[in-house]
Design an enzyme around this catalytic site. Structure first.
Site, PDB file in Angstrom:
ATOM      1  N   GLU A  13       3.572  33.632  -8.811  1.00 13.42           N
ATOM      2  CA  GLU A  13       4.512  32.189  -8.581  1.00 13.42           C
ATOM      3  C   GLU A  13       4.055  31.103  -9.718  1.00 13.42           C
ATOM      4  O   GLU A  13       3.104  31.454 -10.463  1.00 13.42           O
ATOM      5  CB  GLU A  13       4.347  31.783  -7.129  1.00 13.42           C
ATOM      6  CG  GLU A  13       2.767  31.663  -6.817  1.00 13.42           C
ATOM      7  CD  GLU A  13       2.584  31.045  -5.392  1.00 13.42           C
ATOM      8  OE1 GLU A  13       3.073  31.891  -4.430  1.00 13.42           O
ATOM      9  OE2 GLU A  13       2.204  29.828  -5.097  1.00 13.42           O
ATOM     10  N   CYS A  19      -1.269  27.114  -3.656  1.00 17.18           N
ATOM     11  CA  CYS A  19      -1.717  28.275  -4.324  1.00 17.18           C
ATOM     12  C   CYS A  19      -1.303  29.321  -3.678  1.00 17.18           C
ATOM     13  O   CYS A  19      -1.953  29.708  -2.509  1.00 17.18           O
ATOM     14  CB  CYS A  19      -3.045  28.403  -4.616  1.00 17.18           C
ATOM     15  SG  CYS A  19      -3.534  27.294  -5.920  1.00 17.18           S
TER      16      CYS A  19
HETATM   17  N1  SAH Z   1      -9.372  29.568  -9.649  1.00 22.43           N
HETATM   18  C1  SAH Z   1      -9.194  28.522 -10.314  1.00 22.43           C
HETATM   19  C2  SAH Z   1      -7.726  27.825 -10.392  1.00 22.43           C
HETATM   20  C3  SAH Z   1      -6.751  28.110  -9.208  1.00 22.43           C
HETATM   21  S1  SAH Z   1      -6.585  26.976  -7.818  1.00 22.43           S
HETATM   22  C4  SAH Z   1      -9.951  27.391  -9.516  1.00 22.43           C
HETATM   23  O1  SAH Z   1     -10.583  27.733  -8.392  1.00 22.43           O
HETATM   24  O2  SAH Z   1     -10.079  26.171 -10.135  1.00 22.43           O
HETATM   25  C5  SAH Z   1      -5.889  25.493  -8.235  1.00 22.43           C
HETATM   26  C6  SAH Z   1      -6.718  24.378  -7.330  1.00 22.43           C
HETATM   27  O3  SAH Z   1      -6.202  24.351  -5.928  1.00 22.43           O
HETATM   28  C7  SAH Z   1      -8.174  24.579  -7.095  1.00 22.43           C
HETATM   29  O4  SAH Z   1      -8.817  23.404  -7.092  1.00 22.43           O
HETATM   30  C8  SAH Z   1      -8.270  25.048  -5.813  1.00 22.43           C
HETATM   31  O5  SAH Z   1      -9.631  25.192  -5.367  1.00 22.43           O
HETATM   32  C9  SAH Z   1      -7.100  24.147  -5.028  1.00 22.43           C
HETATM   33  N2  SAH Z   1      -6.655  24.870  -3.901  1.00 22.43           N
HETATM   34  C10 SAH Z   1      -6.366  26.009  -3.715  1.00 22.43           C
HETATM   35  N3  SAH Z   1      -5.747  26.303  -2.398  1.00 22.43           N
HETATM   36  C11 SAH Z   1      -5.708  24.944  -2.003  1.00 22.43           C
HETATM   37  C12 SAH Z   1      -5.312  24.239  -0.605  1.00 22.43           C
HETATM   38  N4  SAH Z   1      -4.810  25.092   0.159  1.00 22.43           N
HETATM   39  N5  SAH Z   1      -5.175  23.025  -0.545  1.00 22.43           N
HETATM   40  C13 SAH Z   1      -5.677  22.124  -1.582  1.00 22.43           C
HETATM   41  N6  SAH Z   1      -6.080  22.732  -2.884  1.00 22.43           N
HETATM   42  C14 SAH Z   1      -6.081  23.911  -2.853  1.00 22.43           C
END
Ligand code: SAH
Length: 345
Positions: free
Chosen positions: A88, A334
């Protein structure tokens, strides 16, 4: 089958020359691919050359199969890869340009407790050309081309951990910023990591002026281990030192992502610890309210409390903002959309 978009301009030129074709054909093909065309759609080369390429290479590595448009204008896409895997991406329109949020892996193996991308583990890495093809496809859909881009900014914040797919991500950064192609400025690209320290240090050496973003989410290392298993390998302290090194090498201020989870990381002690750790560092804190995911029991901090938390950080001398929620009504978090699609919901 191989992916033609994986080749950089020099590699493509060598391939075309090996076919005994004129090298300007490489320029035509490279720009057509970066414009989001399939091989079979490149009409300024001969049919024979197209057919030759199609013996070795996939015609369309990435196809947009679903588009959701949010009330706030944010668009979310599902892409189908040539092997049937689904990823996505999100496209956000801002005052200063348009940002595409890019996935770097199918699934993820980091296992962060709050994140939907990691629930099914890692399926596979994306190749540089697949990442590029998602950008070209969205740029084209937005009415852009290589001379007038619709996608001006890129954040590597979709599914996957970019530094867990290091070589492919580095090649993608070079492809997407190449002057013969989409030529997106590296300064408009942000790479987000959960904190894979040796790769953060390696990135600092690459001489690529991308913005480094770290998903911190918890300043206390013991508690961070529960939320983000990667902390069992690399501590908060090591991550901060790697950020300092990144600044030393690139002169670029870094950003911390901080998703507020009710009762986990939104208390005064966490705010004070963040202030203690970050006050003297050249950084900004992006506060995000958790996007609730139905597979876990974590709850979002209220909007009011998020602003209060932000106020505490600012009072303590940090630069901090609460990020507005983009596309919450279209499963903006995500991995949520892919997960529901794959499950058939
Ligand atoms: N793996 C990388 C990039 C992908 S996630 C990382 O960890 O940075 C992108 C951002 O969204 C990251 O900061 C992650 O921690 C956050 N994220 C993932 N799931 C989330 C959710 N359910 N609510 C809020 N932020 C979330």
């Amino acid at each position: 089958m191989k992916i033609l978009q994986d080749l950089n301009f020099t590699e493509l030129k060598n391939l075309i020359e090996s076919y005994k074709e004129k090298s300007f054909r490489a320029t035509q093909i490279y720009s057509a691919l970066h414009n989001g065309l399939k091989i079979s759609e490149i009409s300024n080369i001969s049919k024979a050359l197209r057919e030759k390429l199609l013996i070795e290479f996939v015609d369309e590595p990435v196809e947009i199969i679903k588009t959701l448009v949010s009330k706030d204008g944010t668009e979310k896409y599902l892409f189908k890869l040539f092997d049937g895997n689904i990823i996505e991406g999100v496209y956000m329109k801002n005052r200063y340009g348009n940002t595409q949020c890019l996935s770097t892996q199918v699934g993820c193996r980091m296992g962060c407790k709050f994140c939907a991308s990691g629930i099914g583990g890692l399926v596979r890495n994306l190749t540089p050309g697949e990442m590029l093809a998602t950008i070209s496809a969205v740029n084209k859909k937005g009415g852009g081309n290589i001379n007038k881009r619709a996608v001006t900014n890129i954040v590597l914040m979709g599914s996957g951990e970019p530094l867990d797919n290091y070589d492919n991500v580095i090649k993608f950064l070079k492809l997407v910023s190449s002057k013969e192609g989409l030529n997106v400025s590296l300064r408009n690209i942000s790479l987000s990591t959960c904190g894979i320290v040796p790769k953060m240090l390696a990135l600092a050496e690459e001489n690529l002026p991308v913005n480094l973003t770290v998903s911190l989410h918890q300043p206390f290392n013991d508690k961070r281990k529960e939320l983000m298993p990667i902390s069992k390998v690399y501590s908060v302290d090591e991550i901060l030192k790697a950020c300092d090194y990144y600044f030393e090498k690139t002169g670029r201020r870094f950003i911390f992502e901080y998703s507020l989870v009710k009762g986990e990381n939104d208390d005064i002690e966490s705010a004070n610890e963040l202030i203690r750790l970050l006050r003297h560092r050249p950084c900004h804190v992006n506060i995000i309210r958790l996007n609730e995911v139905k597979e876990n029991n974590l709850k979002a901090t209220t909007e009011k409390e998020a602003y209060q938390f932000c106020g505490l950080l600012e009072k303590g001398g940090l630069s901090a903002t609460v990020r507005r929620l983009n596309g919450a009504d279209i499963e903006g978090a995500c991995g949520q959309l892919r997960r529901n699609y794959v499950k058939g919901e």
